[in-house]
Design an enzyme around this catalytic site. Structure first.
Site, PDB file in Angstrom:
ATOM      1  N   CYS A   1     -23.930  20.504   8.121  1.00 23.14           N
ATOM      2  CA  CYS A   1     -23.495  19.131   7.811  1.00 23.14           C
ATOM      3  C   CYS A   1     -24.018  18.102   8.818  1.00 23.14           C
ATOM      4  CB  CYS A   1     -21.978  19.056   7.740  1.00 23.14           C
ATOM      5  SG  CYS A   1     -21.310  20.095   6.441  1.00 23.14           S
TER       6      CYS A   1
ATOM      7  N   HIS B   1     -20.073  11.524   8.346  1.00 22.38           N
ATOM      8  CA  HIS B   1     -20.183  12.661   7.424  1.00 22.38           C
ATOM      9  C   HIS B   1     -18.915  12.703   6.578  1.00 22.38           C
ATOM     10  CE1 HIS B   1     -20.627  16.486   5.633  1.00 22.38           C
ATOM     11  NE2 HIS B   1     -19.727  17.087   6.386  1.00 22.38           N
TER      12      HIS B   1
ATOM     13  N   ASN C   1     -17.981  16.777  -0.340  1.00 17.48           N
ATOM     14  CA  ASN C   1     -18.765  17.046   0.870  1.00 17.48           C
ATOM     15  C   ASN C   1     -20.142  17.557   0.451  1.00 17.48           C
ATOM     16  OD1 ASN C   1     -19.939  18.070   3.183  1.00 17.48           O
ATOM     17  ND2 ASN C   1     -18.102  19.143   3.880  1.00 17.48           N
TER      18      ASN C   1
HETATM   19  O1  UT7 Z   1     -18.348  19.606   6.554  1.00 14.82           O
HETATM   20  C1  UT7 Z   1     -18.175  20.524   7.580  1.00 14.82           C
HETATM   21  C2  UT7 Z   1     -16.878  20.376   8.201  1.00 14.82           C
HETATM   22  N1  UT7 Z   1     -15.841  20.714   7.288  1.00 14.82           N
HETATM   23  C3  UT7 Z   1     -14.669  20.229   7.489  1.00 14.82           C
HETATM   24  O2  UT7 Z   1     -14.542  19.457   8.383  1.00 14.82           O
HETATM   25  C4  UT7 Z   1     -13.516  20.684   6.640  1.00 14.82           C
HETATM   26  C5  UT7 Z   1     -12.332  20.851   7.540  1.00 14.82           C
HETATM   27  N2  UT7 Z   1     -11.113  21.327   6.918  1.00 14.82           N
HETATM   28  C6  UT7 Z   1     -10.436  20.633   5.990  1.00 14.82           C
HETATM   29  O3  UT7 Z   1     -10.873  19.618   5.523  1.00 14.82           O
HETATM   30  C7  UT7 Z   1      -9.048  21.130   5.614  1.00 14.82           C
HETATM   31  O4  UT7 Z   1      -8.663  22.112   6.535  1.00 14.82           O
HETATM   32  C8  UT7 Z   1      -8.962  21.687   4.186  1.00 14.82           C
HETATM   33  C9  UT7 Z   1      -9.055  20.558   3.196  1.00 14.82           C
HETATM   34  C10 UT7 Z   1     -10.074  22.691   3.953  1.00 14.82           C
HETATM   35  C11 UT7 Z   1      -7.616  22.374   3.978  1.00 14.82           C
HETATM   36  O5  UT7 Z   1      -6.546  21.485   4.268  1.00 14.82           O
HETATM   37  P1  UT7 Z   1      -5.358  21.948   5.215  1.00 14.82           P
HETATM   38  O6  UT7 Z   1      -4.412  20.833   5.228  1.00 14.82           O
HETATM   39  O7  UT7 Z   1      -5.967  22.353   6.524  1.00 14.82           O
HETATM   40  O8  UT7 Z   1      -4.730  23.148   4.422  1.00 14.82           O
HETATM   41  P2  UT7 Z   1      -4.578  24.676   4.875  1.00 14.82           P
HETATM   42  O9  UT7 Z   1      -5.922  25.349   4.896  1.00 14.82           O
HETATM   43  O10 UT7 Z   1      -3.745  24.758   6.105  1.00 14.82           O
HETATM   44  O11 UT7 Z   1      -3.754  25.243   3.663  1.00 14.82           O
HETATM   45  C12 UT7 Z   1      -2.441  24.781   3.381  1.00 14.82           C
HETATM   46  C13 UT7 Z   1      -1.953  25.469   2.122  1.00 14.82           C
HETATM   47  C14 UT7 Z   1      -2.153  26.967   2.130  1.00 14.82           C
HETATM   48  O12 UT7 Z   1      -1.030  27.559   1.505  1.00 14.82           O
HETATM   49  P3  UT7 Z   1       0.125  28.244   2.390  1.00 14.82           P
HETATM   50  O13 UT7 Z   1      -0.560  29.316   3.175  1.00 14.82           O
HETATM   51  O14 UT7 Z   1       0.656  27.128   3.237  1.00 14.82           O
HETATM   52  O15 UT7 Z   1       1.063  28.753   1.350  1.00 14.82           O
HETATM   53  C15 UT7 Z   1      -3.365  27.182   1.274  1.00 14.82           C
HETATM   54  O16 UT7 Z   1      -3.370  28.455   0.657  1.00 14.82           O
HETATM   55  O17 UT7 Z   1      -2.693  24.981   0.999  1.00 14.82           O
HETATM   56  C16 UT7 Z   1      -3.195  26.093   0.238  1.00 14.82           C
HETATM   57  N3  UT7 Z   1      -4.450  25.707  -0.365  1.00 14.82           N
HETATM   58  C17 UT7 Z   1      -4.528  25.122  -1.570  1.00 14.82           C
HETATM   59  N4  UT7 Z   1      -3.583  24.763  -2.474  1.00 14.82           N
HETATM   60  C18 UT7 Z   1      -4.007  24.161  -3.609  1.00 14.82           C
HETATM   61  C19 UT7 Z   1      -5.709  25.832   0.130  1.00 14.82           C
HETATM   62  N5  UT7 Z   1      -6.604  25.358  -0.753  1.00 14.82           N
HETATM   63  C20 UT7 Z   1      -5.902  24.898  -1.813  1.00 14.82           C
HETATM   64  C21 UT7 Z   1      -6.254  24.292  -3.017  1.00 14.82           C
HETATM   65  N6  UT7 Z   1      -5.288  23.935  -3.878  1.00 14.82           N
HETATM   66  N7  UT7 Z   1      -7.553  24.015  -3.338  1.00 14.82           N
END
Ligand code: UT7
Length: 322
Positions: A113, A249, A279
């Site tokens: 990225c 980005h 993204n």
């Molecule tokens: O471009 C390169 C750099 N990339 C980035 O910078 C991306 C960085 N990361 C992010 O943007 C975020 O971490 C995400 C958008 C990927 C995820 O958001 P988050 O607030 O960090 O969520 P999480 O991974 O902590 O997940 C929270 C919950 C989980 O459920 P439990 O374990 O709390 O029951 C996940 O299983 O959300 C669940 N979850 C979803 N639910 C519905 C994860 N993906 C999804 C989804 N739909 N698509």
């Protein structure tokens, strides 16, 4: 010594739009979750006959036209991509052939990225040293080809596209400074763990997919991008108020908001496309730049800060006068 100045921009998105509602039908997710956690409403996805290089070609042609530059004037082509059409030749060579350009140097940059920021920085060095005077710099990706469409943690995040700029040697600034970093110790937090020389069986069987420890990447991205803002300003003796536009980005609106807050810049001075593009990795910054140049927001003489963070980890910034 010459400065590297953007003479024209271009962007290309695939025609096919995939909405969050479309994704609700294939993985257990919801429009509300995706919008709340990422800010993404839709993304563009390449069709079978579109490739990284076909998107790059269209973006490049638009940038050349905006700059009033013919192919024969271009003396260097750099493509930032993680999803090249072929293992080799490089996407830059394939793009060169598509544009009917012959003989100039052409190579790819792989910094995921952060690729476009790396590529801009390299092009700037070529121009400053007099080794090049008209450079085509492209960020182009078809990340959709390496997504696991059954993994809701990754497939909702990414999109395809290409953005391009023509950089020309000028007595006026131009790129003021660039700041590049990497730390390979984080290689497993954001990766496609397959390649030519390792786990090629995954590549051959079509199981080479993006894997991400989202939450850990998120925290690192917020902290690191805050630091790179400080580093860039202090290297140039500037204050936050000197920045007219932040073109970040586009990974997650929450990361962008945090960087804007650190910079104390209001969101109407931040170019965001993440809602509509998702993204697009190395393509996201040049695509966002192109949108804001073409709609008249970014004007000549304004000071722009580009910043990015991605797999590697890699991160970096470019400060420039448009
Ligand atoms: O471009 C390169 C750099 N990339 C980035 O910078 C991306 C960085 N990361 C992010 O943007 C975020 O971490 C995400 C958008 C990927 C995820 O958001 P988050 O607030 O960090 O969520 P999480 O991974 O902590 O997940 C929270 C919950 C989980 O459920 P439990 O374990 O709390 O029951 C996940 O299983 O959300 C669940 N979850 C979803 N639910 C519905 C994860 N993906 C999804 C989804 N739909 N698509």
């Amino acid at each position: 010594m010459k400065y590297a100045r953007i003479a024209g921009t271009g962007g290309q998105l695939p025609a096919k739009v995939v909405t969050n509602a479309d994704l609700e039908k294939i993985v257990e997710t919801s429009h509300d979750w995706i919008v709340e956690r990422t800010g993404i409403h839709q993304r563009h996805i390449a069709s079978d006959n579109e490739t990284t290089c076909s998107l790059a070609e269209q973006a490049a042609r638009k940038a050349m036209s905006a700059a009033g530059v013919k192919g024969s004037e271009i003396d260097l082509i750099i493509v930032a991509t993680t999803t090249p059409d072929r293992i080799f030749p490089s996407a830059a060579c394939l793009l060169q052939q598509r544009l009917d350009i012959h003989g100039c140097a052409a190579f790819d940059v792989q910094a995921v990225c952060t690729g476009f920021v790396y590529a801009l920085s390299i092009a700037d060095k070529f121009i400053r040293t007099g080794a090049a005077s008209c450079v085509l710099v492209v960020g182009a990706e078809t990340l959709s080809r390496i997504l696991d469409w059954t993994d809701r943690k990754t497939c909702v995040l990414f999109g395809d596209g290409a953005g391009a700029v023509i950089l020309k040697a000028s007595d006026e600034p131009g790129i003021i400074s660039s700041h590049l970093h990497a730390d390979g110790q984080y290689k497993d937090l954001l990766t496609v763990n397959a390649g030519v020389s390792e786990h090629s069986e995954l590549l051959k069987s079509g199981r080479a997919f993006v894997q991400m420890a989202g939450n850990e990447v998120f925290k690192m991205a917020v902290n690191t991008l805050g630091d790179i803002v400080d580093e860039t300003l202090s290297a140039n003796g500037l204050s936050k108020a000197d920045i007219d536009w932040l073109v970040p980005h586009q990974a997650n609106i929450r990361i962008i908001n945090a960087t804007a807050k650190k910079l104390q810049i209001s969101m109407d001075r931040v170019v965001t496309t993440v809602a509509h593009h998702g993204n697009t990795s190395a393509a996201s910054i040049p695509l966002a730049l192109d949108v804001a140049v073409r709609d008249g927001r970014i004007k000549r003489g304004e000071t722009i800060l580009f910043e990015a963070f991605g797999g590697g980890f890699t991160w970096g910034s470019v400060l420039m006068k448009f």
